[in-house]
Design a protein around this motif. Structure first.
Motif, PDB file in Angstrom:
ATOM      1  N   PRO A  40       0.658  -1.272   0.060  1.00  0.00           N
ATOM      2  CA  PRO A  40       0.221  -0.098  -0.240  1.00  0.00           C
ATOM      3  C   PRO A  40       1.040   1.183   0.198  1.00  0.00           C
ATOM      4  N   THR A  41       0.194   2.196  -0.495  1.00  0.00           N
ATOM      5  CA  THR A  41       1.328   3.766  -0.457  1.00  0.00           C
ATOM      6  C   THR A  41       1.179   4.365   1.010  1.00  0.00           C
ATOM      7  N   THR A  42      -0.265   3.612   1.688  1.00  0.00           N
ATOM      8  CA  THR A  42      -0.056   4.333   3.291  1.00  0.00           C
ATOM      9  C   THR A  42       0.348   2.915   3.543  1.00  0.00           C
ATOM     10  N   LYS A  43       1.536   2.720   4.369  1.00  0.00           N
ATOM     11  CA  LYS A  43       1.359   1.769   5.326  1.00  0.00           C
ATOM     12  C   LYS A  43       0.605   1.327   6.498  1.00  0.00           C
ATOM     13  N   ALA A  44       0.105   0.703   6.718  1.00  0.00           N
ATOM     14  CA  ALA A  44      -0.643   1.220   8.389  1.00  0.00           C
ATOM     15  C   ALA A  44      -0.659  -1.089   9.158  1.00  0.00           C
ATOM     16  N   GLY A  45       0.730  -1.078   9.072  1.00  0.00           N
ATOM     17  CA  GLY A  45       0.925  -2.556   9.654  1.00  0.00           C
ATOM     18  C   GLY A  45       0.584  -2.688  11.305  1.00  0.00           C
ATOM     19  N   LYS A  46       0.207  -3.784  11.133  1.00  0.00           N
ATOM     20  CA  LYS A  46      -0.064  -4.083  12.807  1.00  0.00           C
ATOM     21  C   LYS A  46       1.295  -5.443  12.930  1.00  0.00           C
ATOM     22  N   VAL A  47       1.730  -5.091  14.443  1.00  0.00           N
ATOM     23  CA  VAL A  47       2.236  -6.695  14.795  1.00  0.00           C
ATOM     24  C   VAL A  47       0.959  -7.246  16.142  1.00  0.00           C
ATOM     25  N   LEU A  48       0.974  -8.222  15.038  1.00  0.00           N
ATOM     26  CA  LEU A  48      -0.413  -9.310  15.311  1.00  0.00           C
ATOM     27  C   LEU A  48      -0.016 -10.181  16.132  1.00  0.00           C
ATOM     28  N   PRO A  49       0.077 -11.077  17.382  1.00  0.00           N
ATOM     29  CA  PRO A  49       0.013 -11.981  18.154  1.00  0.00           C
ATOM     30  C   PRO A  49       0.239 -13.216  17.193  1.00  0.00           C
ATOM     31  N   PHE A  50       0.762 -14.252  17.597  1.00  0.00           N
ATOM     32  CA  PHE A  50       0.912 -15.246  16.465  1.00  0.00           C
ATOM     33  C   PHE A  50       1.545 -16.343  17.733  1.00  0.00           C
ATOM     34  N   ASN A  51       1.032 -18.175  17.486  1.00  0.00           N
ATOM     35  CA  ASN A  51       2.100 -19.165  18.278  1.00  0.00           C
ATOM     36  C   ASN A  51       2.691 -19.740  17.333  1.00  0.00           C
ATOM     37  N   THR A  52       2.548 -19.863  16.362  1.00  0.00           N
ATOM     38  CA  THR A  52       3.553 -20.478  15.203  1.00  0.00           C
ATOM     39  C   THR A  52       3.394 -19.390  13.660  1.00  0.00           C
ATOM     40  N   LEU A  53       4.904 -19.882  13.317  1.00  0.00           N
ATOM     41  CA  LEU A  53       5.046 -18.712  12.047  1.00  0.00           C
ATOM     42  C   LEU A  53       5.446 -19.222  10.884  1.00  0.00           C
ATOM     43  N   ASP A  54       4.609 -20.518   9.747  1.00  0.00           N
ATOM     44  CA  ASP A  54       6.006 -20.532   9.057  1.00  0.00           C
ATOM     45  C   ASP A  54       5.037 -20.685   7.557  1.00  0.00           C
ATOM     46  N   VAL A  55       5.747 -19.278   7.477  1.00  0.00           N
ATOM     47  CA  VAL A  55       5.543 -19.467   5.708  1.00  0.00           C
ATOM     48  C   VAL A  55       6.649 -19.053   5.368  1.00  0.00           C
ATOM     49  N   LYS A  56       6.491 -19.826   3.927  1.00  0.00           N
ATOM     50  CA  LYS A  56       7.506 -19.582   3.276  1.00  0.00           C
ATOM     51  C   LYS A  56       8.005 -19.412   1.196  1.00  0.00           C
ATOM     52  N   SER A  57       9.038 -19.322   0.754  1.00  0.00           N
ATOM     53  CA  SER A  57       9.111 -19.510   0.065  1.00  0.00           C
ATOM     54  C   SER A  57       9.879 -20.506  -0.354  1.00  0.00           C
ATOM     55  N   LYS A  58       9.227 -21.841  -1.041  1.00  0.00           N
ATOM     56  CA  LYS A  58      10.411 -22.408  -2.202  1.00  0.00           C
ATOM     57  C   LYS A  58      10.730 -22.486  -3.544  1.00  0.00           C
ATOM     58  N   GLN A  59      11.171 -22.908  -4.242  1.00  0.00           N
ATOM     59  CA  GLN A  59      11.388 -23.214  -5.479  1.00  0.00           C
ATOM     60  C   GLN A  59      12.513 -23.905  -5.960  1.00  0.00           C
TER      61      GLN A  59
END
Length: 315
Positions: free
Chosen positions: A23-42
């Motif tokens: 977005p042109t105007t960023k509105a990022g939020k720090v959200l609580p999480f338990n696990t974060l395992d999203v990643k790129s693969k090739q």
């Protein structure tokens, strides 16, 4: 060099202005999480070229995928950002706390920016064009109440510069399983011991086009698929008869904390036939899988999520 610690990890969340565009105007939020395992693969693709020896030739790079899983606490504020990612913009009412946000199945899903922050070593992985592919909640018992999501995205970039210097921090105020109540067929029921539901958005992650560098060019939305299970004390034939006869019913799961709440309503469901067994001398339980759909309910949606909290807007 020190090793990155998961305890100092950070998830920053924002919505893209369009697919693949921050977005042109960023509105990022720090959200609580338990696990974060999203990643790129090739993948590297083995080639069949013959060169006169038995040595393999160098492999060729394949398409790039961004996929993975996120587990988050079911809380009063942060969960609304994920629900918008799953359903689109809610209808919000209220002029002061509490505000009510109603989410239903829409025609499109927003794409999201997710940043994995390894803050203790100053490294940040920015994931673009992320969409929620599935959303699952299990309820009952005394364990932590969480939502598990599968994510599908398009690209990842690593940087020593964060997405935002000072993103807003969402304060965690969680719901618990002990705050749950259930209605089945429009009436309160107190014999269910546990349950779960999964909302699959039917995303298509196969859209790779020539000239896009092996990245997904789009992640079109398909037809939602909604299913789940309930386990109850087998104290009569009421639920079982609905399964045996294919009788349409409804299911509502609600978590309440003072004047704030989160409710998932499935206005039209049918149960799969599944009679209970006798597996020992203790009490007999019945587990019934169910499927939610839209046929004629007044909400015009196979699922409706209603979040009541102190957040004025998710737009």
């Amino acid at each position: 060099m020190s090793q990155a610690q998961g305890a100092q990890g950070r998830l920053v969340f924002d919505y893209e202005s369009s697919f693949g565009q921050n977005p042109t105007t960023k509105a990022g939020k720090v959200l609580p999480f338990n696990t974060l395992d999203v990643k790129s693969k090739q993948n590297m693709k083995d080639l069949a070229t013959i060169t006169g020896t038995r040595n393999p030739v160098a492999p060729a790079p394949g398409n790039i995928s961004v996929d993975g899983n996120i587990v988050v606490p079911v809380d009063e504020a942060g969960i609304g950002y994920w629900l918008k990612g799953l359903f689109g913009n809610p209808v919000t009412t209220g002029s002061a706390d509490p505000y009510q946000h109603v989410f239903k199945i829409g025609t499109t899903q927003p794409s999201m920016v997710l940043e994995k922050g390894f803050t203790d070593i100053g490294q940040y992985a920015l994931l673009n064009s992320c969409k929620i592919s599935s959303f699952k909640v299990g309820f009952g018992g005394e364990d932590e109440l969480t939502a598990s999501m599968t994510i599908m995205g398009a690209k990842e970039a690593l940087s020593s510069t964060p997405y935002m210097t000072n993103p807003s921090n969402i304060v965690l105020s969680r719901f618990t399983n002990l705050q749950a109540s259930i209605e089945e067929g429009g009436a309160a029921i107190a014999t269910i011991t546990k349950g779960d539901f999964t909302i699959d958005a039917g995303l298509d992650g196969t859209q790779y086009t020539i000239g896009n560098g092996g990245l997904r060019s789009d992640i079109p939305a398909g037809i939602y698929k909604i299913s789940g299970n309930i386990t109850a004390l087998f104290d009569g034939a009421t639920l079982l008869e609905k399964a045996l006869t294919g009788t349409k019913s409804s299911l509502k799961v609600k978590f309440s904390a003072n004047n704030h709440s989160l409710e998932f309503l499935f206005p039209e469901i049918t149960y799969e036939r599944s009679t209970p067994g006798i597996t020992g001398p203790a009490g007999v339980l019945i587990t019934l899988p169910f499927h939610a759909f839209y046929q004629s309910n007044t909400d015009n949606s196979a699922v409706k999520a209603t979040l009541v909290n102190s957040v004025a807007s998710y737009l």
